[in-house]
Design a protein around this motif. Structure first.
Motif, mmCIF file in Angstrom:
data_model
loop_
_atom_site.group_PDB
_atom_site.id
_atom_site.type_symbol
_atom_site.label_atom_id
_atom_site.label_comp_id
_atom_site.label_asym_id
_atom_site.label_seq_id
_atom_site.Cartn_x
_atom_site.Cartn_y
_atom_site.Cartn_z
ATOM 1 N N SER A 51 62.573 -9.900 8.244
ATOM 2 C CA SER A 51 64.552 -10.769 8.267
ATOM 3 C C SER A 51 63.529 -12.774 8.582
ATOM 4 C CB SER A 51 64.893 -10.780 9.187
ATOM 5 O OG SER A 51 64.533 -10.984 10.372
ATOM 6 N N PRO A 52 64.106 -13.775 7.587
ATOM 7 C CA PRO A 52 64.002 -14.810 7.597
ATOM 8 C C PRO A 52 63.734 -14.907 9.055
ATOM 9 C CG PRO A 52 65.565 -14.213 6.305
ATOM 10 C CD PRO A 52 65.746 -13.512 7.152
ATOM 11 N N GLY A 53 62.056 -15.617 9.304
ATOM 12 C CA GLY A 53 62.273 -16.085 10.970
ATOM 13 C C GLY A 53 61.688 -15.519 11.853
ATOM 14 N N GLY A 54 61.406 -13.699 11.645
ATOM 15 C CA GLY A 54 61.342 -12.386 11.793
ATOM 16 C C GLY A 54 59.290 -12.697 12.134
ATOM 17 N N ARG A 55 59.404 -11.979 12.790
ATOM 18 C CA ARG A 55 57.441 -12.068 13.266
ATOM 19 C C ARG A 55 57.034 -10.466 13.668
ATOM 20 N NH1 ARG A 55 55.054 -15.259 18.999
ATOM 21 N NH2 ARG A 55 53.426 -13.256 18.884
ATOM 22 N N ALA A 56 55.813 -10.389 12.170
ATOM 23 C CA ALA A 56 55.564 -9.041 13.031
ATOM 24 C C ALA A 56 53.425 -9.003 13.370
ATOM 25 C CB ALA A 56 55.151 -8.608 11.331
ATOM 26 N N GLU A 57 53.330 -8.515 13.672
ATOM 27 C CA GLU A 57 52.133 -8.266 14.761
ATOM 28 C C GLU A 57 51.506 -6.256 13.729
ATOM 29 O OE1 GLU A 57 51.828 -8.223 18.788
ATOM 30 O OE2 GLU A 57 52.779 -10.807 19.139
ATOM 31 N N GLN A 58 50.109 -6.698 13.908
ATOM 32 C CA GLN A 58 49.292 -5.905 12.895
ATOM 33 C C GLN A 58 47.938 -5.990 14.516
ATOM 34 O OE1 GLN A 58 49.505 -2.774 11.228
ATOM 35 N NE2 GLN A 58 48.360 -2.428 12.326
ATOM 36 N N LYS A 59 48.402 -4.109 15.233
ATOM 37 C CA LYS A 59 46.178 -4.493 15.870
ATOM 38 C C LYS A 59 45.623 -4.211 15.034
ATOM 39 C CE LYS A 59 48.286 -4.794 20.416
ATOM 40 N NZ LYS A 59 47.780 -6.746 20.482
ATOM 41 N N ILE A 60 44.300 -4.451 15.263
ATOM 42 C CA ILE A 60 43.106 -3.568 14.088
ATOM 43 C C ILE A 60 41.993 -3.715 15.205
ATOM 44 C CG2 ILE A 60 43.960 -4.381 12.035
ATOM 45 C CD1 ILE A 60 41.729 -6.679 12.199
ATOM 46 N N THR A 61 41.413 -2.585 14.673
ATOM 47 C CA THR A 61 39.839 -2.140 15.942
ATOM 48 C C THR A 61 38.771 -2.791 14.725
ATOM 49 O OG1 THR A 61 39.950 0.003 15.199
ATOM 50 C CG2 THR A 61 40.885 -0.643 17.493
ATOM 51 N N PHE A 62 37.991 -3.081 14.920
ATOM 52 C CA PHE A 62 36.490 -3.210 14.374
ATOM 53 C C PHE A 62 35.372 -3.053 15.542
ATOM 54 C CE2 PHE A 62 37.922 -8.055 16.247
ATOM 55 C CZ PHE A 62 36.443 -8.339 16.559
ATOM 56 N N LYS A 63 34.224 -3.296 14.815
ATOM 57 C CA LYS A 63 32.801 -2.384 15.809
ATOM 58 C C LYS A 63 31.761 -3.126 14.814
ATOM 59 C CE LYS A 63 30.098 1.479 16.787
ATOM 60 N NZ LYS A 63 30.002 2.801 16.912
ATOM 61 N N PRO A 64 31.439 -4.699 15.337
ATOM 62 C CA PRO A 64 30.336 -5.252 14.419
ATOM 63 C C PRO A 64 28.746 -4.878 14.442
ATOM 64 C CG PRO A 64 30.977 -6.481 16.330
ATOM 65 C CD PRO A 64 31.677 -4.935 16.829
ATOM 66 N N SER A 65 28.420 -4.527 12.999
ATOM 67 C CA SER A 65 27.558 -3.601 11.948
ATOM 68 C C SER A 65 26.428 -5.240 12.017
ATOM 69 C CB SER A 65 27.511 -3.523 11.343
ATOM 70 O OG SER A 65 28.086 -4.012 10.312
ATOM 71 N N MET A 66 26.608 -6.190 12.538
ATOM 72 C CA MET A 66 25.882 -7.457 12.677
ATOM 73 C C MET A 66 25.309 -8.658 13.903
ATOM 74 S SD MET A 66 25.365 -8.121 8.751
ATOM 75 C CE MET A 66 24.058 -9.168 8.855
ATOM 76 N N VAL A 67 24.915 -9.361 14.165
ATOM 77 C CA VAL A 67 24.831 -10.225 14.755
ATOM 78 C C VAL A 67 25.272 -11.497 14.072
ATOM 79 C CG1 VAL A 67 23.320 -9.220 16.663
ATOM 80 C CG2 VAL A 67 22.242 -10.845 15.391
ATOM 81 N N GLY A 68 25.535 -12.116 15.400
ATOM 82 C CA GLY A 68 25.686 -14.310 14.976
ATOM 83 C C GLY A 68 27.073 -13.867 14.098
ATOM 84 N N ARG A 69 27.213 -15.492 13.626
ATOM 85 C CA ARG A 69 28.475 -16.123 13.438
ATOM 86 C C ARG A 69 29.281 -15.121 12.320
ATOM 87 N NH1 ARG A 69 31.328 -19.957 16.023
ATOM 88 N NH2 ARG A 69 29.487 -20.557 17.009
ATOM 89 N N LYS A 70 30.265 -14.269 12.022
ATOM 90 C CA LYS A 70 30.768 -13.805 11.272
ATOM 91 C C LYS A 70 32.131 -14.456 11.022
ATOM 92 C CE LYS A 70 27.281 -11.876 10.357
ATOM 93 N NZ LYS A 70 26.333 -12.038 8.815
ATOM 94 N N MET A 71 32.730 -13.729 9.854
ATOM 95 C CA MET A 71 34.671 -14.440 9.736
ATOM 96 C C MET A 71 34.947 -13.035 9.746
ATOM 97 S SD MET A 71 36.021 -16.187 6.672
ATOM 98 C CE MET A 71 35.169 -18.046 6.892
ATOM 99 N N LEU A 72 36.422 -12.807 10.493
ATOM 100 C CA LEU A 72 36.931 -11.615 10.359
ATOM 101 C C LEU A 72 38.385 -12.609 9.100
ATOM 102 C CD1 LEU A 72 37.909 -9.233 10.772
ATOM 103 C CD2 LEU A 72 39.081 -9.888 12.920
ATOM 104 N N GLN A 73 38.429 -12.347 8.100
ATOM 105 C CA GLN A 73 40.169 -13.010 7.971
ATOM 106 C C GLN A 73 41.211 -11.715 7.054
ATOM 107 O OE1 GLN A 73 38.586 -13.973 2.847
ATOM 108 N NE2 GLN A 73 37.355 -13.123 3.377
ATOM 109 N N ALA A 74 41.871 -12.130 6.703
ATOM 110 C CA ALA A 74 43.168 -11.382 6.227
ATOM 111 C C ALA A 74 44.063 -12.211 5.095
ATOM 112 C CB ALA A 74 43.906 -11.069 8.427
ATOM 113 N N ALA A 75 44.851 -11.395 5.163
ATOM 114 C CA ALA A 75 45.479 -11.880 3.676
ATOM 115 C C ALA A 75 46.430 -11.065 3.536
ATOM 116 C CB ALA A 75 44.650 -11.636 2.100
ATOM 117 N N LEU A 76 47.229 -11.281 3.478
ATOM 118 C CA LEU A 76 48.967 -10.852 3.349
ATOM 119 C C LEU A 76 49.606 -11.427 2.146
ATOM 120 C CD1 LEU A 76 51.462 -9.018 4.329
ATOM 121 C CD2 LEU A 76 52.237 -10.925 5.291
#
Length: 685
Positions: free
Chosen positions: A640-665
C-alpha cells in the motif's frame, strides 16, 4: 644409465596468478599471465638428471600458426622487445628444473601454446612436452603501451569488477550499479573468443594475430564487436517499441549474463542494448584484456548528423516540442575511455581515448568509434585519428531553439553551453562522480560548481539561454530537485524590460520524454493571459502532482516549456527545462558488515518503501559477483502507499576484496525499476 625424459610440465599456476595480478582468473583451466613479465614453468624429469653441459632446451611459443623458437639460457637478462627463456643458475634443480619465460611488452594478446623440446649431447631431439597460457596486456609494465602509472588507478580501471553508471540529467544524477563480472566463469574465454570471431580475424588470421599487440587495433575491433550491426557482435540495439523479443535494456545488472548468453547461443546477438549497456560490456572486455578502461557519461550529448555543429530544436507556439529534425540531443550518452599511448599520433595524444560501441555512425565503413584522444577533442585537432569530429560535436555543438507558428519561425534563440554541460565518470576508489568536463572542454567556470547548487544553478543556466536584450524575458526554474512522491514545484519568472505595459499569453507544456528521443505525449498544459506593467517582474508558481507524473518516475524524463506571446507584437519568448524524477532507492543493510569473510554465510536485508499514491507489487532481484553464485528472485506482494517491505537474503562470498551487492525491484504495471547497492569488503579470515 637410462636417458632422461620429461614426465610432467607445470606452469606453477598459483605463483604466476599472484605475480601477474590475475589471481581472480583462477577458475580458468589455462594459466593467465601478463606480457612483459616472467612466469615459471616447472619440469619433472624421469631417468637421469638434466646436464647443462651436454643437454639443451628449446621452447616454441605459438599463437595460431605464428611461432617463435628460443633457447633456454642461463642469463636472466631479458629484452622488452623479444621472447626470452632462462634458468636461474643458482636455483637449478637438475632433476626438477624451473624455466622462466618472458614475453615482449608488445606481444600479441591471446591464448598461446608452447612446446618444450630437449636435445641431448648428440643434438638429437629426445623428448617434448606442451602446454598453454593466456597472455594479456600489462598496465603494471612501464614498457607496455597500456601502462598506467598509479596503483589505485590500476586497481580501479583494470581489476575492479563493479562500478557505477551515471544517468538522468546533469542537475539530478542517477547512479546505476553495474557488475562488470570479468572474473565470472566463462567471461574470460568469451572475451578472447570475441577477438577470434571478429571479421578481422576471419578475413586474415595472421594479420589479426600480429596486430593484437596494439591496443589501438584491439579497441577498434572490440568497439565494433560489442554491437551487432556489421558482424556477429554481442548486443542488438533497440531504442523504441517493446522489448518482448528480448530483455529491456534497463533490466540488465551486469555484463556476465550478457556475454555468457552470447556465447551459449553460438554468438547470436543478445537483445537488447542501449548506450550504457554497450559501454559497460565493452568496459568488461577491455579490463579482461588488460587495457585500463572506465565508463563515461556525457550529459546533453549532441548527435550532429550533418557535421555543422548546430542542433535545431523546434517548438509549437504553445510550448510543445516537435520531432522534425534528424539532429538530436540525448539527455545523456554513455561511452568508455581506454588508457594507452598513441605512437601513431605522437606522445602528446597519449592517455585517455574515447571509444563508443553504441552504433550511431560508421567509422571506416563499420559501426564503431575511436579511439579518439581526449586531448585532441579538447583542442579540436579534428584531422587526427579516429572520429574526433563526431565526438567533438557530441560535447560542443550549439543548440538553436526555434518556435514555429503556421509554418513560420516566430522565435529563435541560441545556446552555446548546454551541450556537454557535464561529463563524468566514477571516482577512483569511491562510489561517487568525478567531474572530467575540463578534460574535454575549455570551461570558464567549473561545471562541478553548477552541479552542486540547487535552484540557483537552474536559473542561471536558463538565464544564459533565454535572456533577451529588450522586451520580455522568461526564466523557468525548478524550486528544488524533484523527489518521487512529492509535487514538482517550479517557478516562471517574467520580466518586462520596457517602459510600456504588455499583455502576454502564457503557455506551459509538459511532455514525457525518453533520454534519447524527442518528447511524446503532453500530460500537462495550461494557458493564460497576464498583464505586465512597465518594467514589472511577475512570478508564477506552478506544480506537477505525483498522480500526473508517476508513469515518468525512473528512466524517463519530463520536457517542460513555457512560451510567452506578446499580444500586440506577436513576439514569442521560450524557456525550457528537462528534468528527471529519480526512483527511490532500495536500502541494503548487512548484519555484521565489518566482518564479512570468505566462504562464510552472511545475511543482508533489502528494504523498500512505496512512494506512489497506489499499491505496487513486483519482483525483487538480488545479485553480486563474488558474493552470490547466480541471481535470486523474490516476488513482492501488493504494498500500500507508504507501506514498507523487507526481504532477507543470505550470501556466501566466493572471492575476497571489495564486492558489490545489488538489488533491483521491477514493478508490475509501471515502467520503473527501483535499485540499490551496497559495497562489501570480504576478508580471507
Amino acid at each position: 644409465m637410462e636417458d632422461f625424459s620429461i614426465k610432467n610440465v607445470s606452469l606453477e599456476k598459483n605463483e604466476s596468478l599472484e605475480k601477474h595480478r590475475t589471481e581472480s582468473f583462477s577458475h580458468s583451466k589455462t594459466t593467465v599471465v601478463r606480457r612483459g613479465a616472467p612466469f615459471k614453468v616447472c619440469l619433472q624429469l624421469g631417468g637421469r638428471p638434466f646436464n647443462p653441459k651436454t643437454d639443451s632446451l628449446r621452447i616454441k611459443v605459438m599463437l595460431g600458426r605464428l611461432f617463435v623458437m628460443m633457447p633456454v639460457t642461463f642469463s636472466k637478462k631479458v629484452s622488452s622487445s623479444k621472447w626470452k627463456a632462462y634458468m636461474v643458475p643458482e636455483q637449478v634443480d637438475l632433476q626438477n628444473p624451473s624455466i622462466f619465460i618472458t614475453s615482449p611488452a608488445s606481444a600479441s594478446v591471446g591464448c598461446y601454446r608452447f612446446q618444450l623440446c630437449v636435445f641431448t649431447h648428440s643434438r638429437r631431439k629426445r623428448t617434448c612436452a606442451s602446454g598453454k597460457f593466456i597472455l594479456l596486456c600489462n598496465p603494471w609494465c612501464p614498457e607496455d603501451t597500456v601502462f598506467i602509472p598509479f596503483e589505485d588507478q590500476r586497481e580501479e580501471f583494470v581489476l575492479n569488477d563493479s562500478g557505477l553508471l551515471f544517468m538522468g540529467t546533469s542537475m539530478n544524477l542517477v547512479s546505476r550499479p553495474w557488475s562488470f563480472d570479468q572474473y565470472e566463469s566463462g567471461v574470460l574465454e568469451t572475451c578472447l573468443n570475441l577477438l577470434q570471431i571478429s571479421p578481422q580475424h576471419q578475413k586474415n588470421r595472421k594479420m589479426d594475430y600480429l596486430n593484437r599487440n596494439n591496443p589501438v587495433y584491439i579497441s577498434r575491433v572490440v568497439s565494433a564487436m560489442i554491437n551487432s550491426e556489421d558482424d556477429r557482435g554481442v548486443l542488438k540495439g533497440k531504442w523504441s517499441g517493446d522489448f518482448k523479443q528480448g530483455v529491456n535494456p534497463s533490466s540488465w545488472t551486469g555484463s556476465g549474463e550478457i556475454l555468457n548468453q552470447w556465447a551459449q547461443t553460438g554468438y547470436s546477438p543478445v537483445k537488447y542494448g542501449q548506450c550504457w549497456v554497450f559501454a559497460a560490456v565493452m568496459c568488461t572486455v577491455m579490463r579482461v584484456l588488460g587495457i585500463p578502461c572506465r565508463v563515461v557519461t556525457n550529459f546533453n550529448s549532441a548527435h550532429d548528423t550533418n557535421g555543422n555543429l548546430v542542433i535545431e530544436e523546434f517548438y509549437t507556439e504553445t510550448g510543445q516540442k516537435l520531432s522534425c529534425s534528424k539532429d538530436s540531443i540525448w539527455n545523456f550518452h554513455v561511452w568508455v575511455e581506454c588508457w594507452m599511448t598513441r605512437s601513431d599520433l605522437g606522445s602528446g595524444m597519449d592517455g585517455w581515448q574515447v571509444l563508443d560501441p553504441t552504433p550511431q555512425e560508421r567509422s571506416g565503413g563499420v559501426f564503431c568509434c575511436g579511439p579518439a584522444p581526449v586531448k585532441a577533442i579538447k583542442n579540436r585537432w579534428i584531422n587526427l585519428f579516429y572520429d574526433i569530429p563526431f565526438v567533438y560535436a557530441e560535447v560542443n555543438a550549439d543548440v538553436h531553439s526555434i518556435v514555429v507558428s503556421e509554418g513560420r519561425v516566430v522565435s529563435h534563440t541560441k545556446d552555446t553551453e548546454n551541450v556537454g554541460s557535464f561529463i563524468c565518470t566514477k571516482a577512483v576508489g569511491f562510489p561517487r562522480t568525478q567531474n572530467i568536463t575540463g578534460d574535454y572542454k575549455n570551461i570558464q567556470s567549473p561545471a562541478s560548481t553548477l552541479r552542486s547548487t540547487t535552484s540557483t544553478s537552474s536559473e542561471n543556466s536558463t538565464l544564459r539561454r533565454n535572456s533577451r536584450p529588450q522586451g520580455v524575458t522568461a526564466f523557468l526554474t525548478l524550486d528544488k530537485y524533484p523527489v518521487a512522491g512529492e509535487p514538482v514545484c517550479f517557478t516562471v519568472k517574467i520580466i518586462n524590460t520596457e517602459r510600456v505595459a504588455k499583455m502576454m499569453k502564457v503557455h506551459i507544456n509538459a511532455q514525457v520524454k525518453e533520454y534519447n528521443h524527442s518528447p511524446t505525449d503532453t500530460f500537462l498544459e495550461t494557458h493564460g493571459v497576464i498583464q505586465l506593467e512597465p518594467q514589472e517582474v511577475k512570478i508564477i508558481h506552478q506544480q506537477i502532482l505525483p498522480v500526473q507524473y508517476e508513469d515518468v518516475v525512473g528512466d524517463d524524463l519530463i520536457n517542460l516549456a513555457v512560451v510567452l506571446e506578446d499580444m500586440s507584437t506577436q513576439e514569442r519568448v521560450l524557456a525550457t527545462e528537462e528534468f528527471n524524477i529519480p526512483s527511490p532507492q532500495l536500502i541494503i543493510q548487512i548484519t555484521d558488515e565489518d566482518s564479512i569473510t570468505y566462504k562464510k554465510k552472511h545475511t543482508a536485508t533489502v528494504t523498500f518503501t512505496n512512494p506512489y499514491s497506489h499499491p505496487v507489487s513486483g519482483v525483487l532481484t538480488v545479485a553480486g559477483a563474488g558474493l552470490i553464485h547466480s541471481k535470486v528472485h523474490f516476488r513482492m506482494p501488493p504494498l500500500s502507499p507508504g507501506g514498507r517491505a523487507e526481504q532477507k537474503i543470505t550470501f556466501k562470498p566466493s572471492m575476497v576484496g571489495r564486492k558489490m551487492l545489488q538489488a533491483a525491484l521491477s514493478l508490475a504495471h509501471i515502467n520503473s525499476t527501483i535499485r540499490g547497492f551496497k559495497m562489501v569488503l570480504v576478508s580471507r579470515a
